[in-house]
Design a protein around this motif. Sequence first.
Motif, PDB file in Angstrom:
ATOM      1  N   LYS A 138      40.310  63.947  29.959  1.00  0.00           N
ATOM      2  CA  LYS A 138      40.449  62.731  28.930  1.00  0.00           C
ATOM      3  C   LYS A 138      41.262  61.407  29.343  1.00  0.00           C
TER       4      LYS A 138
ATOM      5  N   PHE B 255      40.147  57.796  30.206  1.00  0.00           N
ATOM      6  CA  PHE B 255      40.560  56.506  29.651  1.00  0.00           C
ATOM      7  C   PHE B 255      41.091  55.578  30.852  1.00  0.00           C
TER       8      PHE B 255
ATOM      9  N   LEU C 214      37.834  53.729  32.410  1.00  0.00           N
ATOM     10  CA  LEU C 214      36.901  52.868  31.622  1.00  0.00           C
ATOM     11  C   LEU C 214      36.964  51.667  31.900  1.00  0.00           C
TER      12      LEU C 214
ATOM     13  N   ASN D 272      33.563  61.002  19.928  1.00  0.00           N
ATOM     14  CA  ASN D 272      34.934  61.125  19.545  1.00  0.00           C
ATOM     15  C   ASN D 272      35.161  60.933  17.882  1.00  0.00           C
TER      16      ASN D 272
ATOM     17  N   LEU E 227      44.320  61.056  22.566  1.00  0.00           N
ATOM     18  CA  LEU E 227      43.629  60.498  23.342  1.00  0.00           C
ATOM     19  C   LEU E 227      42.286  59.788  22.957  1.00  0.00           C
TER      20      LEU E 227
ATOM     21  N   LEU F 270      40.700  56.243  22.919  1.00  0.00           N
ATOM     22  CA  LEU F 270      39.424  56.103  24.063  1.00  0.00           C
ATOM     23  C   LEU F 270      38.248  55.459  23.119  1.00  0.00           C
TER      24      LEU F 270
ATOM     25  N   LYS G  15      38.872  51.635  22.870  1.00  0.00           N
ATOM     26  CA  LYS G  15      39.083  50.830  24.027  1.00  0.00           C
ATOM     27  C   LYS G  15      37.658  50.677  24.506  1.00  0.00           C
TER      28      LYS G  15
END
Length: 221
Positions: free
Chosen positions: A63, A67, A70, A129, A186, A190, A193
Motif C-alpha cells: 500500500k 500511495f 499514485l 477501499n 493508508l 489512498l 488521493k
Amino acid sequence: MDRAETLDESRRRFLLYASHSLQTPLMIISGYAQAIQQHRLPAEDAAGIILEQSEKLSRLTGKMLLFSGLDDRAASAELSARSLTVAVSSLLERGIFATGETRVRFSPAPFPDDRVMILDELLDMILDNLITNALRYAKESVLVSTRSEGPWLCLDVADDGDGIPEEALPYLFELFYKGRDGRHGLGLPLALKAAKHMGAELTAANRPEGGALFTLRLQRT
C-alpha cells in the motif's frame, strides 16, 4: 510555502509515518527470531507469529508503494467519460462479487445520463477501499448506491455498523491515522488521493439511522 516545499514536507511526513508503522512488526519478528535462536521458544510456536507479521509487512509496503507512486501514474493517464452505473457494476462483478461476498448490494438510481469523468483504475481503488472498510464494521450489510446532488453524481457506500466515533471524523483521511479496528491507516488516504486526481470529492459521515456513510462526488460530463 511553494508547491515544491509543500511536496517535500509531504514526503518527509510520509517517510516518518512509514518508518514508524514498519517498526512494530519488524520488532515483533526480530523478537521471536531471537527467542528461537536462544532456545527460549520452540520454532513451531514462533513460526505462526513471524508469518503473520511478515504478511502484515507485505500488505503495508504494498500500500505504501501504491500511495507513493499514485501521483506519477495518475499524471500520465487521461480521464474518460463513462456511465457511473456501468463502471461500478463492472468493478463489483470483477472484484467484490467475484469473491462470493453476499453482504454487498448495489442499488443504482436511474439517470437519463449518468456519465462522469473517471479513470477506471482510480475508481476501482476507491471503491475497493471503501467497501473493504465498510465490510469490516458492518453488522449485516453494505449498500452501494448512486444519486444526483446538484452538479455532482454521488456514489455512496453505507454500512449498518455502529458508525464512526465523532472524535475520529476529522482525522479519518489523515495519513496513517487508525481508528477503531483500523489496519494500516493508508486505505482512506489512498482513496482520497485517488478521488482528488479525478477532480472528485470524498467525504465521511454518520447516517441518522446508524452506520457510516462514505460519499464520492464525481463531476458530470
